[in-house]
Design a protein around this motif. Sequence first.
Motif, PDB file in Angstrom:
ATOM      1  N   LEU A  22       1.321  -1.378  -0.156  1.00  0.00           N
ATOM      2  CA  LEU A  22      -0.162  -0.181  -0.065  1.00  0.00           C
ATOM      3  C   LEU A  22       0.737   1.054  -0.441  1.00  0.00           C
ATOM      4  O   LEU A  22       1.941   1.365  -0.149  1.00  0.00           O
ATOM      5  CB  LEU A  22      -0.988  -0.004   0.918  1.00  0.00           C
ATOM      6  N   LEU A  25      -2.885   4.601   2.901  1.00  0.00           N
ATOM      7  CA  LEU A  25      -3.704   3.663   4.231  1.00  0.00           C
ATOM      8  C   LEU A  25      -4.622   4.683   4.538  1.00  0.00           C
ATOM      9  O   LEU A  25      -4.146   5.453   5.868  1.00  0.00           O
ATOM     10  CB  LEU A  25      -2.308   2.801   4.668  1.00  0.00           C
ATOM     11  N   ASP A 118      -5.422   3.240  -1.135  1.00  0.00           N
ATOM     12  CA  ASP A 118      -5.716   2.112  -1.610  1.00  0.00           C
ATOM     13  C   ASP A 118      -6.234   0.691  -0.132  1.00  0.00           C
ATOM     14  O   ASP A 118      -6.647   0.560  -1.339  1.00  0.00           O
ATOM     15  CB  ASP A 118      -4.140   1.707  -1.288  1.00  0.00           C
ATOM     16  N   ALA A 119      -6.405   1.741   0.760  1.00  0.00           N
ATOM     17  CA  ALA A 119      -7.198   0.506   2.131  1.00  0.00           C
ATOM     18  C   ALA A 119      -7.518   1.959   2.902  1.00  0.00           C
ATOM     19  O   ALA A 119      -7.019   2.418   2.870  1.00  0.00           O
ATOM     20  CB  ALA A 119      -6.058  -0.943   2.208  1.00  0.00           C
ATOM     21  N   ASP A 127     -17.211  -3.949   9.342  1.00  0.00           N
ATOM     22  CA  ASP A 127     -17.016  -3.279   8.328  1.00  0.00           C
ATOM     23  C   ASP A 127     -18.144  -2.276   7.990  1.00  0.00           C
ATOM     24  O   ASP A 127     -18.576  -3.292   6.926  1.00  0.00           O
ATOM     25  CB  ASP A 127     -16.347  -4.068   7.139  1.00  0.00           C
ATOM     26  N   SER A 130     -18.183  -0.744   3.621  1.00  0.00           N
ATOM     27  CA  SER A 130     -18.312  -1.324   2.141  1.00  0.00           C
ATOM     28  C   SER A 130     -19.576  -1.279   2.573  1.00  0.00           C
ATOM     29  O   SER A 130     -20.379  -1.408   2.807  1.00  0.00           O
ATOM     30  CB  SER A 130     -17.791  -3.232   2.137  1.00  0.00           C
ATOM     31  N   PRO A 141     -12.426   0.897  -1.118  1.00  0.00           N
ATOM     32  CA  PRO A 141     -11.078   0.798  -1.106  1.00  0.00           C
ATOM     33  C   PRO A 141     -11.414  -0.417  -0.420  1.00  0.00           C
ATOM     34  O   PRO A 141     -12.707  -0.585   0.608  1.00  0.00           O
ATOM     35  CB  PRO A 141     -10.041   1.474  -0.838  1.00  0.00           C
ATOM     36  N   PRO A 142     -10.452  -1.375  -0.273  1.00  0.00           N
ATOM     37  CA  PRO A 142     -10.117  -2.791   0.365  1.00  0.00           C
ATOM     38  C   PRO A 142     -10.250  -2.586   1.629  1.00  0.00           C
ATOM     39  O   PRO A 142      -9.847  -1.270   2.467  1.00  0.00           O
ATOM     40  CB  PRO A 142      -9.149  -3.172   0.025  1.00  0.00           C
ATOM     41  N   VAL A 143     -10.609  -2.987   3.168  1.00  0.00           N
ATOM     42  CA  VAL A 143     -11.025  -2.633   4.026  1.00  0.00           C
ATOM     43  C   VAL A 143      -9.985  -3.074   5.288  1.00  0.00           C
ATOM     44  O   VAL A 143     -10.643  -5.241   5.280  1.00  0.00           O
ATOM     45  CB  VAL A 143     -13.111  -3.013   4.465  1.00  0.00           C
TER      46      VAL A 143
END
Length: 224
Positions: A22, A25, A118-119, A127, A130, A141-143
């Motif tokens: 990453l 963040l 990025d995350a 979460d 999302s 983004p990814p969590v």
Amino acid sequence: MTTGSGSRPHLRLEKELLRGGLQRLAAMDEVGRGALAGPVSVGVVVVTARIGRVPLGLKDSKLMTPAARQTLLPVVRRWAGEFAVGHAGPAEIDAVGIIGALRLAGRRALAQLPAPVDAVLLDGNHDYLSEPEPVLFSDTPPVFTRIKADLTCAGVAGASVLAKTERDGMLRRLALEYPDYLFEVNKGYGTAEHVAALRRHGPSEVHRRSWRLPTGEVDLADEG
């Protein structure tokens, strides 16, 4: 590792995630989830490989006095460099529920940043950022989640200070419009004085009316 009130937050988890590839963040934390009135707020601090030493005295905002939070606020802002706070109001909480409102507030915080991340690192084990179901081409983004991240992760602790101080300021301003509820003291939470005011005056426009508010003989609201 100790996670009690005497431990100091650090950047070990954030830097471990950065080493995984990453570049940016977003460390995030929410405040106001269990309040009876006012918004729910989500703070974000962007952590990169260039972030400096953790500010002395930084910890989860709930463990700090209001004066300590206010003193540390400009220090956290300088340290973070990139930060934001997003809010979702009581009408939105009533309309979409507390989890949906957290999602709105968190995405509003991310949208204020000058560049995408990025995350995301969230405090807790859920979460809320999302969509509830997988969505094709989602812009979330990814969590990553971490229980007690507000105690152990400096980025999340910084986000909690930002969110808490901004939301507290909003409740102090609401207290000028709705003096009966003592928002300047209780910040919208269900203190004995706030409950007594609700039973005496009923809910205001900034109360979460879909909740089981303690009016009359009704019990305290479900904190979601």
